[in-house]
Design an enzyme around this catalytic site. Structure first.
Site, PDB file in Angstrom:
ATOM      1  N   ASP A  37       0.856  -1.181   0.000  1.00 50.71           N
ATOM      2  CA  ASP A  37       0.000   0.000   0.000  1.00 50.71           C
ATOM      3  C   ASP A  37       0.896   1.237   0.000  1.00 50.71           C
ATOM      4  O   ASP A  37       1.548   1.539   0.999  1.00 50.71           O
ATOM      5  CB  ASP A  37      -0.897  -0.025   1.237  1.00 50.71           C
ATOM      6  CG  ASP A  37      -1.801   1.199   1.338  1.00 50.71           C
ATOM      7  OD1 ASP A  37      -1.759   2.040   0.424  1.00 50.71           O
ATOM      8  OD2 ASP A  37      -2.535   1.298   2.329  1.00 50.71           O
ATOM      9  N   TYR A 126      -7.769  15.034 -11.424  1.00 49.66           N
ATOM     10  CA  TYR A 126      -6.809  13.972 -11.704  1.00 49.66           C
ATOM     11  C   TYR A 126      -5.488  14.559 -12.183  1.00 49.66           C
ATOM     12  O   TYR A 126      -4.404  14.188 -11.701  1.00 49.66           O
ATOM     13  CB  TYR A 126      -7.391  13.027 -12.753  1.00 49.66           C
ATOM     14  CG  TYR A 126      -6.402  12.046 -13.331  1.00 49.66           C
ATOM     15  CD1 TYR A 126      -5.896  11.004 -12.574  1.00 49.66           C
ATOM     16  CD2 TYR A 126      -5.965  12.163 -14.657  1.00 49.66           C
ATOM     17  CE1 TYR A 126      -4.991  10.091 -13.108  1.00 49.66           C
ATOM     18  CE2 TYR A 126      -5.067  11.265 -15.196  1.00 49.66           C
ATOM     19  CZ  TYR A 126      -4.577  10.234 -14.415  1.00 49.66           C
ATOM     20  OH  TYR A 126      -3.668   9.354 -14.946  1.00 49.66           O
TER      21      TYR A 126
END
Length: 295
Positions: A37, A126
């Site tokens: 992660d 984004y």
């Protein structure tokens, strides 16, 4: 010691990088978000200290362009904050970082190819998150951090435009495709090859653009896919972006320049039509037995 560590290894590009390294007998460790992660700084630091790779290829990202408009904090956490943490971990272990970015860092309203040093100006959440990630890499790793921008990525596996159009062509469907967005359709394998070339040579900090040559629109690309599939290109109908009604604005111009490859002594990219023709056999092979045509 694993020479390579690949993050985001289950994605379209990460999978191609991992496959290419495995095929060439390179020592590499592919990791996806289940095994690493990137938002867990301690886990990232621990992984790099344990593995001690020479090169990290970061293919992990938050890629939901529309979702980022309402979840910008999450996109920034993955595409910027986590990237800064990864870059710092690379600096602490003397590891080079190849970080994958996007054409969305530009405004998308140019008429000539964006050079590697062209001013940025993202117009989506984004794009802002990806630009922040680029800036983090270049600030934390001024001598060993490389940003590799790409666009209009496709491949034999996963969800992508070329595969979808090949499926529709196989089913004899008629499709409406926008003809007011221009870019460079790029196989994931081409970008993977570029990343490996950068990782194998001396450190080349800064920005590179990894797309094919030439230009087309999504409509032009769809027509070529239909033609290669043996379907009638007239089954592709042009439309414009206003019909899509998407939360995030798509760049009208996604054409990137490639000057730094020649300066680095590396070959220029091939034309998008040549790349598509070469890649199409892999796309159709992956579709065999997988296409279900609703009637």
């Amino acid at each position: 010691m694993n020479r390579w560590l690949i993050t985001g290894a289950s994605g379209l590009l990460g999978r191609e990088v991992s496959r290419m390294l495995a095929a060439e007998g390179e020592c590499a460790l592919p990791l996806d978000r289940r095994t690493l992660d990137l938002t867990d700084t301690r886990a990232v630091e621990s992984a790099l200290r344990r593995v001690r790779p020479a090169v990290v290829v970061n293919c992990a990202a938050y890629t939901d362009v529309d979702g980022a408009e309402t979840h910008e904090e999450q996109a920034h956490r993955i595409n910027a904050d986590a990237v800064r943490g990864l870059a710092r971990a690379c600096a602490a272990t003397g590891t080079r970082l190849l970080h994958v970015s996007t054409d969305y860092v530009f405004s998308g309203d140019a008429t000539t190819p964006y050079t590697e040093g062209a001013p940025t100006g993202p117009r989506t959440a984004y794009g802002r998150s990806k630009l922040a990630g680029e800036q983090a890499v270049l600030a934390e790793l001024p001598h060993t951090g490389t940003v590799v921008r790409t666009a209009w990525l496709y491949g034999a596996h996963g969800r992508n435009f070329v595969r979808t159009m090949a499926e529709r062509a196989t089913c004899g469907a008629t499709v409406d495709v926008v003809d007011d967005q221009t870019g460079q359709p790029t196989p994931a394998r081409d970008v993977a090859g570029r990343l490996l070339a950068l990782g194998r040579g001396p450190a080349r900090p800064g920005v590179f653009h990894a797309t094919t040559g030439g230009t087309t629109t999504w409509y032009g690309l769809a027509c070529e896919v239909f033609r290669l599939a043996g379907a009638d290109p007239d089954h592709v109908r042009p439309t414009d972006s206003t019909t899509l009604n998407r939360p995030a604005r798509r760049p009208a111009w996604s054409v990137l320049g490639h000057d730094r490859w020649a300066a680095a002594g590396l070959p220029a990219p091939r034309h998008w039509r040549d790349a598509l023709a070469a890649e199409f056999t892999r796309v159709t092979a992956a579709l065999e037995g997988a296409v279900s045509c609703a009637r």
